[in-house]
Design a protein around this motif. Structure first.
Motif, PDB file in Angstrom:
ATOM      1  N   VAL A  59      34.056  41.998  40.474  1.00  0.00           N
ATOM      2  CA  VAL A  59      34.291  41.000  41.515  1.00  0.00           C
ATOM      3  C   VAL A  59      34.048  41.658  42.871  1.00  0.00           C
ATOM      4  CG1 VAL A  59      35.974  39.457  42.581  1.00  0.00           C
ATOM      5  CG2 VAL A  59      35.956  39.757  40.101  1.00  0.00           C
ATOM      6  N   GLY A  60      32.975  41.270  43.517  1.00  0.00           N
ATOM      7  CA  GLY A  60      32.661  41.828  44.827  1.00  0.00           C
ATOM      8  C   GLY A  60      33.507  41.196  45.915  1.00  0.00           C
ATOM      9  N   ASP A  61      33.685  41.910  46.998  1.00  0.00           N
ATOM     10  CA  ASP A  61      34.437  41.383  48.157  1.00  0.00           C
ATOM     11  C   ASP A  61      35.794  40.825  47.750  1.00  0.00           C
ATOM     12  OD1 ASP A  61      32.273  41.992  49.816  1.00  0.00           O
ATOM     13  OD2 ASP A  61      31.314  40.079  49.343  1.00  0.00           O
ATOM     14  N   SER A  62      36.542  41.626  46.991  1.00  0.00           N
ATOM     15  CA  SER A  62      37.835  41.143  46.517  1.00  0.00           C
ATOM     16  C   SER A  62      38.832  40.991  47.664  1.00  0.00           C
ATOM     17  CB  SER A  62      38.398  42.094  45.466  1.00  0.00           C
ATOM     18  OG  SER A  62      38.426  43.417  45.963  1.00  0.00           O
ATOM     19  N   GLY A  63      38.587  41.711  48.746  1.00  0.00           N
ATOM     20  CA  GLY A  63      39.416  41.536  49.936  1.00  0.00           C
ATOM     21  C   GLY A  63      40.870  41.909  49.747  1.00  0.00           C
ATOM     22  N   ASP A  64      41.144  42.844  48.842  1.00  0.00           N
ATOM     23  CA  ASP A  64      42.547  43.186  48.604  1.00  0.00           C
ATOM     24  C   ASP A  64      42.869  44.611  49.060  1.00  0.00           C
ATOM     25  OD1 ASP A  64      41.211  44.604  46.646  1.00  0.00           O
ATOM     26  OD2 ASP A  64      42.710  44.206  45.095  1.00  0.00           O
ATOM     27  N   GLU A  65      42.170  45.042  50.086  1.00  0.00           N
ATOM     28  CA  GLU A  65      42.424  46.386  50.585  1.00  0.00           C
ATOM     29  C   GLU A  65      43.638  46.353  51.508  1.00  0.00           C
ATOM     30  OE1 GLU A  65      39.793  50.172  52.046  1.00  0.00           O
ATOM     31  OE2 GLU A  65      38.994  48.166  52.254  1.00  0.00           O
ATOM     32  N   PRO A  91      52.327  41.788  48.830  1.00  0.00           N
ATOM     33  CA  PRO A  91      51.066  41.634  49.554  1.00  0.00           C
ATOM     34  C   PRO A  91      49.851  42.012  48.706  1.00  0.00           C
ATOM     35  CG  PRO A  91      52.677  42.826  50.871  1.00  0.00           C
ATOM     36  CD  PRO A  91      53.265  42.673  49.510  1.00  0.00           C
ATOM     37  N   SER A  92      48.753  41.348  48.973  1.00  0.00           N
ATOM     38  CA  SER A  92      47.498  41.659  48.293  1.00  0.00           C
ATOM     39  C   SER A  92      47.173  43.141  48.491  1.00  0.00           C
ATOM     40  CB  SER A  92      46.392  40.785  48.898  1.00  0.00           C
ATOM     41  OG  SER A  92      45.149  41.143  48.387  1.00  0.00           O
ATOM     42  N   GLY A  93      46.807  43.809  47.430  1.00  0.00           N
ATOM     43  CA  GLY A  93      46.476  45.227  47.530  1.00  0.00           C
ATOM     44  C   GLY A  93      47.646  46.147  47.271  1.00  0.00           C
TER      45      GLY A  93
END
Lengths: 113, 151
Positions: free
Chosen positions: B82-88, B112-114
């Motif tokens: 999954v690209g660009d998961s945005g969970d950093e 929180p995400s990540g």
């Protein structure tokens, strides 16, 4: 190992005995249990984790959610845990600052802080 | 070539299987007993994250785990597609004030995400997260004890 849950009331306090693994698969079961207790007006909770074999961040999220729910009713959620393998994730995430963690159920039941 | 390769459907129930296999291979590879809980938790977190992403964005694509027993180290690679998961989680766990997590202003719900990946990178000394447009590779390494890994 699946998740086992049992509850017993000690006056105003409900002790939730949790056993097995709390992970992404089993955590919803614990979440439902905590929501049901709060729905039934049980706001003073002790979660006994002495028989928990594994806890990940999904499980932590459920405990944090439970703590928020009981606090909304001026309640409390105390943990009983002496296992280093479980305590480690509380320490690295800083959640030892938000959960009172006790060495025994008796200690948690008599805690006043 | 990895010692053991796993591919599994993105179902939460399979994360436990991945943990069990990783721990068993780590034990056989000679990873110290004291570190096996770390292996179990880190692999579980990385796989939970991958499963959650795949379940949402790529339910028909399996999650991959490669376990490699080399002479001087044990390596686990968890791969999602999954690209660009945005969970950093910028700044890792140190960027989070634990008191904020239980603030009355925040809704009861997931962390929180990540957060899970931040646990992995805090837990494992040698953890590497490589994000590309096609997915994320989480590489976890544990050094062999001074006596070397078991053959």
């Amino acid at each position: 190992m699946d998740l086992s849950l049992a509850t017993k009331d000690e006056g105003d306090i409900t002790v939730v005995e949790v056993g097995g693994e709390i992970d992404v698969y089993t955590a919803p079961k614990l979440r439902e249990q905590l929501i049901e207790l709060v729905s039934n007006g049980r706001y003073q909770l002790v979660v006994d984790m002495e028989s928990v074999d594994f806890l990940d961040s999904t499980g932590l999220g459920v405990l944090v959610g439970g703590l928020k729910r009981v606090r909304a009713h001026d309640g409390s959620l105390r943990l009983v845990c002496t296992q280093e393998r479980i305590l480690k994730i509380f320490r690295i995430t800083g959640l030892t600052k938000v959960f009172p963690i006790h060495a025994s159920v008796d200690e948690a039941l008599t805690a006043t802080d | 070539m990895p010692t053991v390769e796993l591919t599994f459907s993105p179902l939460a129930a399979h994360v436990r299987t991945a943990r069990l296999v990783a721990t068993a291979v780590a034990r056989r590879a000679g990873v110290e007993d004291a570190l096996l809980d770390e292996v179990r938790l880190a692999v579980g977190e990385a796989c939970s994250r991958a499963v959650a992403l795949h379940a949402r964005y790529a339910p028909d694509t399996p999650v991959e785990v490669c376990l490699t027993d080399e002479p001087d180290e044990f390596t686990v690679v968890v791969i999602d597609r999954v690209g660009d998961s945005g969970d950093e989680l910028a700044g890792g766990l140190s960027s989070i004030d634990p008191m904020d997590l239980v603030s009355p202003d925040s809704e009861p719900g997931p962390l929180p995400s990540g957060f899970g990946l931040a646990v992995v990178t805090s837990l494992v000394d040698d953890a590497e997260v490589e994000r590309t447009t096609t997915g994320t590779t989480v590489t976890l390494r544990w050094k062999a004890p001074a006596t070397g890994l078991a053959s």
